[in-house]
Enzyme design. Structure first.
Site: not given
Length: 256
Positions: A148, A162
């Site tokens: 990401s 995350y």
């Protein structure tokens, strides 16, 4: 050159392939000629997606929770009941957790790190033999980790595990790449930006608003994601080792 981006005759396993980015990649691979296996822990939607994608090409559902080392081993065993070799592994399944710094729980840390970092490593390890059997110096087997842009640049959301997991996955990609290229396996990663999905609900539900802060002035499309994945999975990407391709319309370039 006409076969540079072809996946004809190749097998692919995509974790988290029932929706979002995983589904985008699965559909692209099918159009490129691959036989595709998709996995997810929720069987209903998984079966629906497999049936939908089977109209394009052979798509097989594997209902399995791949989280952690044990889940990864079970996933590998389930795949190997169908095939003896694996040309392309896409480690896409992921999780996120948001909470204030002072309240962020260990459960939110462990869940995300187990699925986003531990699973890609141990699933690749469990399928090492199948990948090695498929690869050759003339045509490498492929492992594509879905990271990401949050592993590259910070966003305002307090998604601590995350951010850490995706940064870790990007560096893990490099470390695995150095080792596995010796076995004719190329390891790379993709760092997506704003794509409409259940995980990125802002892009899904407020795409016009999100587009205003993206240099390209739009969110990503299915074709954008499929194109990047097909490039890495095909002969075209055989000399790309350990790299992370950012597919975000330029937004990570303007983040703090």
């Amino acid at each position: 050159m006409k076969d540079l981006f072809s996946l004809a005759g190749k097998t692919a396993l995509i974790t988290g392939g029932s929706r979002g980015i995983g589904k985008m990649i699965a559909e692209g691979f099918l159009h490129a000629g691959a036989r595709v296996y998709i996995s997810a822990r929720k069987g209903g939607q998984l079966e629906e997606t497999a049936a939908e994608l089977s109209k394009i090409g052979p798509c097989v559902a594997i209902n399995m929770n791949a989280s952690g080392a044990d889940g990864a081993k079970a996933m590998a065993d389930a795949y190997l009941k169908h095939e003896r070799t694996l040309d392309i592994l896409v480690n896409n399944a992921g999780a996120a957790w948001g909470a204030d710094f002072d309240e962020f729980p260990e459960s939110g840390w462990d869940k995300v790190m187990d699925l986003n970092v531990k699973t890609p490593f141990f699933l690749t390890q469990a399928l090492h033999g199948a990948l090695k059997a498929a690869g050759s110096k003339e045509r490498l087997a492929k492992v594509i980790n879905i990271a990401s842009i949050d592993g590259i640049a910070v966003n305002p959301q307090e998604t601590y595990s995350y951010h850490a997991s995706k940064a870790g996955l990007i560096h893990l990609t490099r470390r695995m790449a150095v080792r596995l290229v010796k076995d004719n396996i190329a390891v790379t990663s993709i760092a997506p930006g704003a794509f409409a999905s259940d995980m990125n609900r802002d892009a899904r539900d407020r795409g016009d608003m999100v587009s205003r802060v993206i240099p390209s002035r739009r969110i990503g499309t299915d074709e954008d994601m499929a194109g990047a994945a097909i490039y890495l999975a095909s002969r075209a990407g055989d000399y790309v080792i350990g790299a992370t391709i950012v597919v975000d319309g330029g937004v990570s370039l303007i983040r703090a």
